[in-house]
Write an enzyme that holds these catalytic residues in place. Structure first.
Site, PDB file in Angstrom:
ATOM      1  N   ASP A  67     -13.968   0.221  -7.276  1.00  0.00           N
ATOM      2  CA  ASP A  67     -13.116  -0.469  -7.905  1.00  0.00           C
ATOM      3  C   ASP A  67     -13.202  -1.952  -8.356  1.00  0.00           C
ATOM      4  O   ASP A  67     -14.340  -2.437  -7.793  1.00  0.00           O
ATOM      5  CB  ASP A  67     -11.695  -0.351  -7.106  1.00  0.00           C
ATOM      6  CG  ASP A  67     -11.880  -0.418  -5.451  1.00  0.00           C
ATOM      7  OD1 ASP A  67     -12.890  -1.231  -5.419  1.00  0.00           O
ATOM      8  OD2 ASP A  67     -11.043  -0.214  -4.834  1.00  0.00           O
ATOM      9  N   ASN A 136      -2.268   1.350   4.378  1.00  0.00           N
ATOM     10  CA  ASN A 136      -1.330   2.226   3.566  1.00  0.00           C
ATOM     11  C   ASN A 136      -2.087   3.579   3.157  1.00  0.00           C
ATOM     12  O   ASN A 136      -1.215   4.316   2.560  1.00  0.00           O
ATOM     13  CB  ASN A 136      -0.618   1.573   2.399  1.00  0.00           C
ATOM     14  CG  ASN A 136      -1.639   1.204   1.275  1.00  0.00           C
ATOM     15  OD1 ASN A 136      -3.083   1.929   1.312  1.00  0.00           O
ATOM     16  ND2 ASN A 136      -0.995   0.730   0.100  1.00  0.00           N
ATOM     17  N   HIS A 138      -4.593   4.077   1.196  1.00  0.00           N
ATOM     18  CA  HIS A 138      -5.088   3.856  -0.044  1.00  0.00           C
ATOM     19  C   HIS A 138      -6.748   4.176  -0.122  1.00  0.00           C
ATOM     20  O   HIS A 138      -7.400   3.715   0.915  1.00  0.00           O
ATOM     21  CB  HIS A 138      -4.732   2.662  -0.959  1.00  0.00           C
ATOM     22  CG  HIS A 138      -5.433   1.339  -0.720  1.00  0.00           C
ATOM     23  ND1 HIS A 138      -5.088   0.230  -0.942  1.00  0.00           N
ATOM     24  CD2 HIS A 138      -6.662   1.229   0.043  1.00  0.00           C
ATOM     25  CE1 HIS A 138      -5.653  -0.626  -0.578  1.00  0.00           C
ATOM     26  NE2 HIS A 138      -6.697  -0.317   0.024  1.00  0.00           N
ATOM     27  N   GLU A 143      -2.977   3.792  -4.589  1.00  0.00           N
ATOM     28  CA  GLU A 143      -2.089   3.759  -3.562  1.00  0.00           C
ATOM     29  C   GLU A 143      -0.996   4.903  -3.557  1.00  0.00           C
ATOM     30  O   GLU A 143      -1.066   5.798  -4.285  1.00  0.00           O
ATOM     31  CB  GLU A 143      -1.196   2.506  -4.240  1.00  0.00           C
ATOM     32  CG  GLU A 143      -1.986   1.034  -4.650  1.00  0.00           C
ATOM     33  CD  GLU A 143      -2.540   0.273  -3.454  1.00  0.00           C
ATOM     34  OE1 GLU A 143      -2.499   0.802  -2.370  1.00  0.00           O
ATOM     35  OE2 GLU A 143      -2.530  -1.016  -3.704  1.00  0.00           O
TER      36      GLU A 143
HETATM   37  C1  F6R Z   1     -12.575  -1.307  -1.843  1.00  0.00           C
HETATM   38  C2  F6R Z   1     -11.580  -0.294  -1.795  1.00  0.00           C
HETATM   39  C3  F6R Z   1     -10.528  -0.380  -0.634  1.00  0.00           C
HETATM   40  C4  F6R Z   1     -10.793  -0.627   0.624  1.00  0.00           C
HETATM   41  C5  F6R Z   1      -9.559  -0.460   1.674  1.00  0.00           C
HETATM   42  C6  F6R Z   1     -10.211  -1.257   3.075  1.00  0.00           C
HETATM   43  O1  F6R Z   1     -13.675  -1.178  -2.644  1.00  0.00           O
HETATM   44  O2  F6R Z   1     -11.798   0.617  -2.469  1.00  0.00           O
HETATM   45  O3  F6R Z   1      -9.979   0.998  -0.725  1.00  0.00           O
HETATM   46  O4  F6R Z   1     -11.855   0.222   1.084  1.00  0.00           O
HETATM   47  O5  F6R Z   1      -8.765  -1.441   1.176  1.00  0.00           O
HETATM   48  O6  F6R Z   1     -10.367  -2.391   3.039  1.00  0.00           O
HETATM   49  P1  F6R Z   1     -11.102  -3.115   4.240  1.00  0.00           P
HETATM   50  O7  F6R Z   1     -12.427  -2.562   4.510  1.00  0.00           O
HETATM   51  O8  F6R Z   1     -11.237  -4.427   3.868  1.00  0.00           O
HETATM   52  O9  F6R Z   1     -10.366  -2.861   5.713  1.00  0.00           O
END
Ligand code: F6R
Length: 241
Positions: A67, A136, A138, A143
């Site tokens: 992403d 959450n 995702h 989401e």
């Molecule tokens: C990042 C991504 C997000 C993260 C998620 C967890 O490319 O796709 O889904 O993997 O938000 O983020 P962290 O690792 O910062 O807890």
């Protein structure tokens, strides 16, 4: 879904690094799916160290990131393009032409998303996809919603994600871009292997929900329960211990 429970973040990073190294040793032209955020930094440090020591060669590896914020300039130090160069690509011998992220500078996001999925398919699909999970649930920026998109698409970020990512934008949620380009849940599920890392007490509620075995679009991470070769590396804090 295979679970590997480790003591802490450092162990999770080491276990993941071993899985990624094994994959690249077995298939030097591996197509990787990569992630950003706090979770993969320890893994990327270890992969860079192995590359520097001559133990792991990225010269034939191809990568597609999950992403990117939209819109965002690649030169913005909070773009995922910048993050990947800073945390991994500048420290390994991957060829620049083999690196791919959704383009946060694209004029036509729908065309960019369609081209991204086509490029992944033309590369033969993703061999090994790395994932973190949002508080959450995702995956990428898929989401929790009543319905999830299969393919790469432009999406609005939820208030929970804006809040969670504010730590990278001077703790100000209003500075976080409100949209992103993300692989869809179908793009992610098409990967031949998936490795997810979840560490820290903040992830304990969503991991509990995942391990309950219930599949719901309210927890996009729960789709991993349907994948034939998914491994989840969880530390004790994320297990709620
Ligand atoms: C990042 C991504 C997000 C993260 C998620 C967890 O490319 O796709 O889904 O993997 O938000 O983020 P962290 O690792 O910062 O807890």
């Amino acid at each position: 879904m295979k679970k590997i429970i480790v003591n802490n973040y450092e162990e999770a990073s080491s276990v993941a690094a071993a899985l990624f190294a094994e994959q690249i040793w077995q298939k030097p032209d591996t197509v990787l799916g990569l992630a950003t955020g706090g979770t993969p930094v320890g893994l990327y440090n270890r992969l860079a160290a192995m590359n520097k020591a001559g133990a792991l060669d990225f010269s034939r590896v191809v990568s597609y990131n999950l992403d990117e914020y939209y819109p965002i300039l690649k030169s913005n130090d909070q773009s995922y393009d910048y993050f990947m160069r800073d945390n991994l690509f500048n420290h390994i011998n991957i060829k620049p032409e083999n690196i791919h992220l959704p383009n946060g500078e694209a004029k036509d996001p729908a065309a960019e998303c369609a081209a991204y999925d086509a490029a992944i398919a033309a590369a033969g699909g993703i061999d090994l996809q790395l994932l973190g999970i949002g508080v959450n649930g995702h995956l990428g920026f898929n989401e929790p919603e009543a319905a999830l998109h299969a393919g790469t698409h432009l999406t609005d970020l939820t208030p929970s994600t804006l809040q969670a990512n504010a730590r990278f934008f001077g703790d100000d949620p209003s500075k976080v871009p409100t949209q992103a380009l993300t692989m869809g849940i179908g793009t992610i599920m098409s990967a031949r292997k998936i490795v997810m890392i979840a560490t820290g007490a903040v992830k304990a509620p969503i991991i509990k929900d995942l391990f309950s075995g219930r599949i719901s679009t309210n927890n996009p991470g729960s789709f991993l329960l349907l994948h034939p070769d998914a491994t989840v590396i969880v530390d004790r804090a994320a297990m709620g211990e």
